[in-house]
Enzyme design. Structure first.
Site, short mmCIF file in Angstrom:
data_model
loop_
_atom_site.label_atom_id
_atom_site.label_comp_id
_atom_site.label_asym_id
_atom_site.label_seq_id
_atom_site.Cartn_x
_atom_site.Cartn_y
_atom_site.Cartn_z
CB CYS A 217 -0.94 0.00 1.21
SG CYS A 217 -0.11 0.01 2.80
NE ARG A 220 -1.17 6.35 8.65
CZ ARG A 220 -2.22 5.60 8.98
NH1 ARG A 220 -3.41 6.15 9.06
NH2 ARG A 220 -2.08 4.33 9.25
CG PHE A 222 -2.83 16.27 5.56
CD1 PHE A 222 -3.83 16.82 6.34
CD2 PHE A 222 -2.90 16.41 4.18
CE1 PHE A 222 -4.88 17.51 5.76
CE2 PHE A 222 -3.96 17.08 3.60
CZ PHE A 222 -4.94 17.64 4.39
CE1 TYR A 259 7.64 5.17 -2.18
CE2 TYR A 259 8.21 3.44 -3.74
CZ TYR A 259 7.29 4.05 -2.91
OH TYR A 259 6.02 3.55 -2.81
CG ASP A 262 10.40 12.91 -2.59
OD1 ASP A 262 9.41 12.17 -2.51
OD2 ASP A 262 10.54 13.95 -1.92
CB CYS A 333 -4.48 30.74 3.36
SG CYS A 333 -3.12 29.55 3.20
CG HIS A 794 -5.43 26.37 4.83
ND1 HIS A 794 -5.53 27.32 3.84
CD2 HIS A 794 -6.57 26.47 5.56
CE1 HIS A 794 -6.67 27.97 3.97
NE2 HIS A 794 -7.32 27.48 5.02
#
Length: 834
Positions: A217, A220, A222, A259, A262, A333, A794
């Protein structure tokens, strides 16, 4: 000839046709946030190409005498009409299929969701002229006016050109591993469907390693979704670099990730590499969304942020004066949050909003380039309440709309952002930025533009006293400097839940070694008192050159407040560097108090009986050859710093100013001076007023000198600033404002010229103007950051208004139910008046 024809004939010389390079402001009023979509539309001057809302066009006509304006109005199509275009016969609007802007398949930047109407309006009587009316007018009138109308309609607006550039996020490079990729002959064959992670049985976000065929898999995300990082852990254990996302393989290609590099990459030998594990590209069908499609989906949901937005509670939208949202212009932002807080402060309201009519009346011919005008425009837009209205749903018929949505019409600060970011390598881009860096950048601009009259940045300005005590002679040295922000360190060793953190780290390491899903994140609990103690405790200086003993020795440095500002800004230093110099964010919770008393940190000055260190400079690091004046620098230390990615000249200065005392001292100097405007400027040796490549007698650009002198500085000061920055005007202005203490020995006169008279007859120059008072404060605002770095994520801000906390999340303005005061990044306090 009709009356209108005669008027057009008389003003024909004032009607221009836009040429390449002309700035056309047809999306936003110069003095307000009116646009063609606003009530009354937008009037574009057909001579200067400036845009004005209906409230300000008469003012421009009266001031300039201009009579001809192109009136642009846009009305939103209903969603049904926009998607099917049945009325116009146009094909349906396509969804983006490519992570790109301004190219085929990318995000559409055209105003296709609006119907546009244009006509010429003649002032002062607002007589209207349409394209059809021009047909019956004299040829010379018809030709000039038609060409001007067509040119204005075809021209890119300034805001459009600044905000949207052609960009392609899908351009991928060939992986350096593709041509010679090692593939194991281990007999692994991958079925055409039914994949699941070999470690955790997850069936989504599945990747196959192209070296050994392991099916695992992905990462993950955030927010906790995605995979369990097993494909990444496999790379870390084996070093096998390339993986393909199963479910994205088609005859046209697939998602391949490197990897080692990257990044998403191309693999020109992908059919061969897949065939090794029994996969025939030509028969595969796509069953999973590609990484690009996932990113596009996120970009189509801009503004729907869940983290640090008190998710899980129903937030009540707010409207009215001082409750105006700001549109996110693409990673803006940080700017939105800072400006919302600043215009809560009375100094900024008074300077820019209370006398806005005077500001606008004194605006230059091009108000879009005037700092004071644009800041006043932004402040009025935020405080007036004119734009604090519910935003219409694109799919709603206005006549059938029910309850208001959370989003506001708000304001889009395009003109303001373009002006304050102009010439800056970071703030001129659409990349995410550090809110603290922007706050200092804006304060610097306010300082630069308020050399006479009221200066609202004085609300933040305070004096810091640094006391250094030589441990060998016990003599002291006192210095003062101006600052605007208190940077509060985070002592991780003072966490109150240390045992819990150690157990969480043990579980994380165990999960990594076994391939199990990582445990939930445990956040360090740091007392605010510990942060304050870390700020105030004495710092040991091991390589201090003592003028009393004429040698290097140990000293202690203590920092205190020489004055307390009206408004105190505290930055929690969450962003730091790991042992490998990779930037990281500290995940901490700090019990920041609502009230603060810093009286105990007030500086006391020289104490009775305390001796001061003699004013003797340390020996310069120069060879005896006074003609060359070349610094003797440790080349190995310079090289080490350069390898970390810092500019060569900055590395040379770090080694020079720390006296060749080693990499640690030089690195500390670099980290403490990275924000200096002349950080990467060439090293200028003492006794030399010129940088390498120049001579003291080299001529300076007279226009640059005149510009700096016009700001109130003397010619000598302007000369020194230009020579220190290789005659680059913008850098020279930044340099002079960041070296005010160095210029105290040089006069600053209102006329911009040094006063005559001998040195002995001159009065010492006044120090920086600071306000002072009790060191007791109350919290009224804080800015929070979500993400792993200041360069991504953000920002939102919370502001206390009438004893109610309000969350400002771009266009969303709501009553806050659970303000996360322990997770802030910048905290704003105001003095408590007793």
């Amino acid at each position: 000839m009709t009356e209108v024809s005669e008027i057009l004939m008389s003003v024909l010389s004032t009607i221009r046709v836009p040429r390449p390079g002309d700035r056309v402001h047809k999306d936003e009023c110069a003095f307000s946030f009116a646009s063609p979509e606003s009530e009354g539309g937008l009037y574009v001057c057909m001579n200067s190409f400036l845009g004005f809302g209906s409230k300000y066009v008469d003012r421009h006509h009266a001031k300039t005498g201009q009579r001809a304006y192109l009136h642009i109005t846009r009305t939103r199509k209903t969603q049904k009409e926009d998607e099917t275009s049945t009325g116009s016969g146009d094909p349906p609007k396509k969804k983006p299929t490519r992570l790109a802007i301004g190219i085929e398949g990318g995000f559409d930047v055209d105003q296709e969701q609006y119907e546009e109407e244009v006509k010429v309006v003649l002032f002062p009587d607002r007589q209207e002229v349409t394209s059809e009316d021009l047909v019956s007018m004299p040829d010379v009138v018809r030709e000039r006016v038609s060409l001007s109308m067509a040119g204005l309609q075809a021209a890119d607006s300034v805001s459009h050109a600044l905000q949207v550039q052609q960009w392609d996020g899908e351009v991928r490079q060939e992986s350096k591993h593709a041509a010679e990729l090692k593939q194991l002959d281990n007999g692994v064959k991958i079925p055409p469907s039914g994949w699941k992670c070999e470690v955790c049985d997850l069936q989504e976000n599945i990747w196959m390693n192209l070296t050994d065929g392991k099916v695992l898999c992905g990462r993950r995300y955030f927010d906790g979704s995605g995979g369990n990082n097993h494909a990444l852990l496999h790379y870390q254990q084996t070093g096998y670099p390339l993986a393909v996302k199963l479910g994205t393989i088609t005859p046209d290609g697939a998602d391949v990730y490197s990897y080692d590099e990257d990044d998403m990459v191309l693999d020109s030998k992908l059919p061969e590499h897949l065939s090794h594990f029994g996969i025939d590209m030509m028969t595969m069908e796509k069953t999973e969304r590609t990484m690009t499609e996932l990113e596009i989906a996120v970009n189509q949901r801009v503004g729907e942020w869940e983290v640090i937005q008190e998710s899980g509670t129903t937030l009540r939208p707010l409207w009215g004066p001082g409750l105006t949202g700001m549109k996110n212009l693409g990673n803006s932002c940080y700017l939105n949050s800072v400006m919302q807080v600043l215009f809560t402060i009375p100094d900024f309201q008074t300077k820019y909003v209370s006398n806005i009519d005077k500001v606008f009346a004194e605006a230059p011919s091009d108000p879009t380039q005037d700092f004071k005008t644009q800041v006043a425009k932004l402040g009025y837009g935020l405080l007036s309440g004119e734009y604090s209205k519910p935003a219409p749903d694109p799919g709603d018929d206005p006549s059938t709309s029910t309850e208001p949505r959370g989003d506001q019409v708000g304001i889009a600060p395009r003109m303001f952002k373009a002006l304050v970011g102009r010439g800056h390598p970071e703030f001129s881009t659409n990349r995410q930025q550090d809110a603290q860096e922007f706050l200092l950048h804006f304060i610097n601009m306010v300082e630069r533009n308020c050399r006479s009259g009221m200066n609202p940045s004085e609300a933040f300005r305070f004096l810091v006293e640094e006391k250094i005590v030589c441990q060998q002679s016990q003599k002291a040295k006192y210095t003062q400097r101006v600052d605007y922000i208190v940077q509060l360190p985070v002592p991780m060793d003072q966490a109150t839940n240390m045992e819990e953190l150690q157990e969480a780290e043990r579980r994380r390491e165990e999960a990594e070694s076994t391939g199990a899903p990582p445990p939930a994140v445990t956040r360090a609990q740091i007392p605010f008192a510990a942060c304050l103690a870390a700020l105030s405790e004495p710092e040991t200086l091991t390589d201090f050159w003592s003028s009393a003993v004429q040698a290097k020795t140990t000293a202690t440095k203590t920092t205190r407040f020489a004055s307390f500002p009206d408004h105190l800004v505290i930055q929690i230093k969450k962003f730091t560097f790991g042992l490998d110099w990779v930037p990281k964010k500290l995940d901490v919770s700090i019990d920041v108090p609502d009230t603060l008393d810093l009286s105990a940190l007030r500086a006391m000055g020289q104490q009775p009986g305390e001796e001061l260190l003699p004013e003797v400079a340390p020996p310069p690091l120069m060879t005896p050859d006074v003609e060359v004046k070349a610094p003797v620098l440790d080349d190995s230390t310079v090289s080490q710093l350069c390898e970390m990615g810092f500019p060569l000249e900055a590395c040379r200065k770090a080694v020079y100013y720390t006296g060749n005392t080693g990499i640690d001292a030089a690195m500390n100097w670099v980290m403490g001076h990275m924000e200096d405007p002349d950080f990467a400027a060439p090293l200028v040796l003492p006794g030399s007023s010129s940088a390498p490549g120049t001579t003291p007698t080299e001529s300076l650009p007279e226009e640059h000198l005149a510009t700096i002198v016009s700001m109130g500085f003397s010619r000598d000061q302007a000369t020194r600033a230009l020579r220190a920055t290789n005659n680059i005007l913008e850098r020279a202005v930044d340099w002079i404002f960041s070296h005010l203490d160095d210029l105290e020995s040089m006069d600053v006169s209102e006329g911009g010229r040094s006063e005559g008279g001998s040195e002995a007859s001159r009065e010492p120059p006044p120090g920086p103007r600071v306000r002072d008072g009790p060191g007791k404060y109350e919290l009224f605002a804080f800015i929070s950051h979500m993400g792993s770095s200041t360069m991504c994520g953000h920002y939102v801000c919370h502001i206390k208004k009438d004893q109610q906390w309000v969350i400002f999340n771009d266009q969303k303005v709501c009553a806050s139910e659970k303000p996360p005061k322990d997770l802030g990044y910048l905290y704003f306090y105001r003095r408590v008046v007793e």
